[in-house]
Design a protein around this motif. Structure first.
Motif, PDB file in Angstrom:
ATOM      1  N   TRP A 123      41.533  30.785 -15.032  1.00 53.44           N
ATOM      2  CA  TRP A 123      41.914  32.136 -14.602  1.00 53.44           C
ATOM      3  C   TRP A 123      42.092  33.045 -15.814  1.00 53.44           C
ATOM      4  O   TRP A 123      41.566  34.165 -15.843  1.00 53.44           O
ATOM      5  N   HIS A 124      42.793  32.566 -16.826  1.00 51.40           N
ATOM      6  CA  HIS A 124      43.023  33.415 -17.995  1.00 51.40           C
ATOM      7  C   HIS A 124      41.736  33.642 -18.784  1.00 51.40           C
ATOM      8  O   HIS A 124      41.571  34.698 -19.404  1.00 51.40           O
TER       9      HIS A 124
ATOM     10  N   GLY B 100      33.486  17.056 -24.843  1.00 51.79           N
ATOM     11  CA  GLY B 100      32.366  17.187 -23.906  1.00 51.79           C
ATOM     12  C   GLY B 100      32.845  17.490 -22.501  1.00 51.79           C
ATOM     13  O   GLY B 100      32.576  16.728 -21.563  1.00 51.79           O
ATOM     14  N   ARG B 101      33.548  18.596 -22.345  1.00 51.99           N
ATOM     15  CA  ARG B 101      34.189  18.891 -21.055  1.00 51.99           C
ATOM     16  C   ARG B 101      33.718  20.219 -20.459  1.00 51.99           C
ATOM     17  O   ARG B 101      34.499  20.987 -19.923  1.00 51.99           O
ATOM     18  N   PHE B 102      32.427  20.489 -20.604  1.00 49.31           N
ATOM     19  CA  PHE B 102      31.876  21.727 -20.051  1.00 49.31           C
ATOM     20  C   PHE B 102      31.352  21.552 -18.624  1.00 49.31           C
ATOM     21  O   PHE B 102      31.152  22.521 -17.912  1.00 49.31           O
TER      22      PHE B 102
ATOM     23  N   GLY C 230      29.325  36.668 -12.731  1.00 54.99           N
ATOM     24  CA  GLY C 230      29.121  37.416 -11.493  1.00 54.99           C
ATOM     25  C   GLY C 230      30.389  38.134 -11.079  1.00 54.99           C
ATOM     26  O   GLY C 230      31.448  37.971 -11.686  1.00 54.99           O
ATOM     27  N   PRO C 231      30.280  38.970 -10.035  1.00 54.60           N
ATOM     28  CA  PRO C 231      31.407  39.844  -9.674  1.00 54.60           C
ATOM     29  C   PRO C 231      32.623  39.095  -9.135  1.00 54.60           C
ATOM     30  O   PRO C 231      33.734  39.598  -9.246  1.00 54.60           O
ATOM     31  N   GLN C 232      32.405  37.927  -8.537  1.00 53.57           N
ATOM     32  CA  GLN C 232      33.526  37.200  -7.939  1.00 53.57           C
ATOM     33  C   GLN C 232      33.535  35.763  -8.451  1.00 53.57           C
ATOM     34  O   GLN C 232      33.109  34.834  -7.762  1.00 53.57           O
ATOM     35  N   PRO C 233      34.034  35.572  -9.661  1.00 56.75           N
ATOM     36  CA  PRO C 233      33.980  34.247 -10.264  1.00 56.75           C
ATOM     37  C   PRO C 233      34.822  33.210  -9.509  1.00 56.75           C
ATOM     38  O   PRO C 233      35.838  33.550  -8.910  1.00 56.75           O
TER      39      PRO C 233
ATOM     40  N   SER D  12      34.301  29.378 -15.108  1.00 56.42           N
ATOM     41  CA  SER D  12      34.857  29.498 -16.450  1.00 56.42           C
ATOM     42  C   SER D  12      34.526  28.307 -17.344  1.00 56.42           C
ATOM     43  O   SER D  12      34.696  28.399 -18.557  1.00 56.42           O
ATOM     44  N   LEU D  13      34.091  27.187 -16.758  1.00 54.74           N
ATOM     45  CA  LEU D  13      33.999  25.959 -17.562  1.00 54.74           C
ATOM     46  C   LEU D  13      32.852  25.993 -18.578  1.00 54.74           C
ATOM     47  O   LEU D  13      33.040  25.751 -19.762  1.00 54.74           O
TER      48      LEU D  13
END
Ligand SMILES: [Cu+2]
Length: 426
Positions: free
Chosen positions: A188-189, A339-341, A395-398, A403-404
């Motif tokens: 979120w942040h 490796g946490r994407f 995009g407009p509504q993530p 975020s990852l």
């Protein structure tokens, strides 16, 4: 002969910004005049011209590297064979790690063509300017970078009448459960910072959010020319040339912030704030690492009295965004280290059906989703996520998952379009 270079697949100067993650680019011949054609009746093959790309920089400015496909090593020069007929050819540009820009357009990509009878690419046929726009340690900014950032923030605030009010209203006691105390805290942040950064870039495209390393002294940041120094009453003092002197939130002039317990932030790290190394060592699973919401994150907030200390008021102080930029950078470093994407890797996140809404990978995030009432706050300030000329995601509504993969390492379409000075592309 002329070629056209399109950075981020665009000829707009506002799209000419890259990070460490590769940006998709195109090049095409726009004017073949000057290239000698075979004399008929020889069969005329599809004619291509060899063009070499290279990065031209100043001593202190940015530099870029190239590759022709989505995988493989980046190189300082790239040779491409372009159809004389004008068809576009794909290539990728990335900032050269360790060589971020200091100003807009301080990198020039130069294209030189091999025009017979020459046997190497020597004729200049096109160029494009770009910026390696990178989030940096606030302590490392040039005075010009610092001033551009401070000016953009002050413009966004517009003495309390600007769009900054939406960002202040996104981070309140009422909205807190959307953003804190559960695994969605970091995603979120990250989205929140991105939304603010894109608004700043709409004001001045050369700006990237800097970060405050709360585990180190900050001799430049907490000065009147930058984010101010606190007087004995906890009022933050700015120099007469610093536009942050006009900062207003909730109808009140100024920023309240003072270090507690005789801490001197210009010479000492935040007392009790765990180091970067200790943060990165919290654990290789997200559930362990996200304990950093307490220390260093919460600890960094509470070394102060004033706005920054409490969730409901923290976003009134622009320091919030530099504090959180460092929180986000620590997450990015941890992601790279472990490796946490990839959202498909369990340890990249801590999904659980019992998580509150907004804290599982497929949940949309408030306020960008526009949803109000029920388990969401009664209002959704600010509307959709700001778009960017440099990246199509999130995009407009993530969603939380948006975020990852911020660099697009798992899938290029996920690239959000920011990078940190000390976190490489995977
Ligand atoms: Cu927060």
């Amino acid at each position: 002969m002329n070629v056209e270079l399109q950075i981020n697949d665009s000829t707009s100067p506002n799209a000419a910004f890259v990070g460490w993650a590769p940006s998709p680019c195109r090049i095409r011949v726009t004017n073949p005049a000057g290239f000698p054609l075979p004399v008929p009746p020889l069969p005329i093959p599809p004619i291509r011209v060899r063009v070499r790309l290279r990065s031209v920089s100043t001593a202190t400015g940015g530099a870029v590297v190239f590759r022709s496909g989505t995988t493989g090593a980046f190189t300082d020069t790239l040779d491409l064979n372009l159809p004389l007929a004008g068809t576009s050819v794909r290539f990728y540009v990335a900032g050269k790690f360790g060589r971020p820009s200091v100003a807009r357009g301080d990198v020039t990509i130069e294209a030189r063509a091999q025009i017979p009878p020459a046997t190497s690419p020597t004729t200049l046929v096109g160029r494009a300017r770009c910026m390696v726009r990178i989030r940096k340690n606030a302590e490392s900014l040039t005075a010009a970078e610092r001033d551009r950032f401070v000016n953009a923030l002050a413009t966004l605030n517009n003495q309390g009448a600007g769009r900054f009010a939406d960002f202040r209203n996104m981070h309140t006691d009422v909205s807190s459960p959307q953003a804190h105390g559960a695994p969605g805290f970091l995603p979120w942040h990250r989205a929140y910072l991105l939304d603010l950064e894109r608004e700043l870039q709409a004001i001045d495209p050369s700006v990237a959010l800097p970060y405050w390393r709360f585990d180190q002294p900050a001799p430049k940041l907490f000065t009147p020319d930058f984010f101010g120094s606190s007087n004995a009453n906890g009022a933050v003092q700015f120099s007469a040339t610093n536009p942050l002197q006009f900062w207003v939130t909730d109808g009140v002039q100024g920023v309240t912030r003072a270090p507690l317990n005789n801490w001197i932030p210009t010479t000492q790290p935040g007392p009790g704030v765990i180091t970067e190394a200790a943060t990165l060592a919290l654990g290789a699973a997200y559930a362990a690492f996200s304990g950093m919401e307490g220390n260093p994150h919460g600890t960094a907030h509470t070394r102060w009295s004033g706005f920054i200390r409490s969730i409901g008021t923290a976003a009134k102080d622009p320091l919030f965004f530099m504090l959180h930029c460092n929180v986000d950078r620590l997450w990015a470093k941890w992601q790279k280290q472990n490796g946490r994407f990839d959202a498909a890797v369990a340890a990249s996140f801590a999904g659980d059906p019992n998580n509150p809404i907004g804290h599982n990978l497929n949940d949309t995030m408030w306020p960008w989703n526009g949803i109000t009432g029920g388990q969401r706050p009664p209002t959704a300030p600010g509307g959709a996520m700001a778009s960017s000329p440099n990246a199509s995601a999130p995009g407009p509504q993530p969603r939380v998952r948006s975020s990852l993969d911020y660099q697009g390492a798992i899938s290029a379409v996920n690239r959000i379009g920011f990078d940190y000075d000390d976190v490489r592309f995977v």
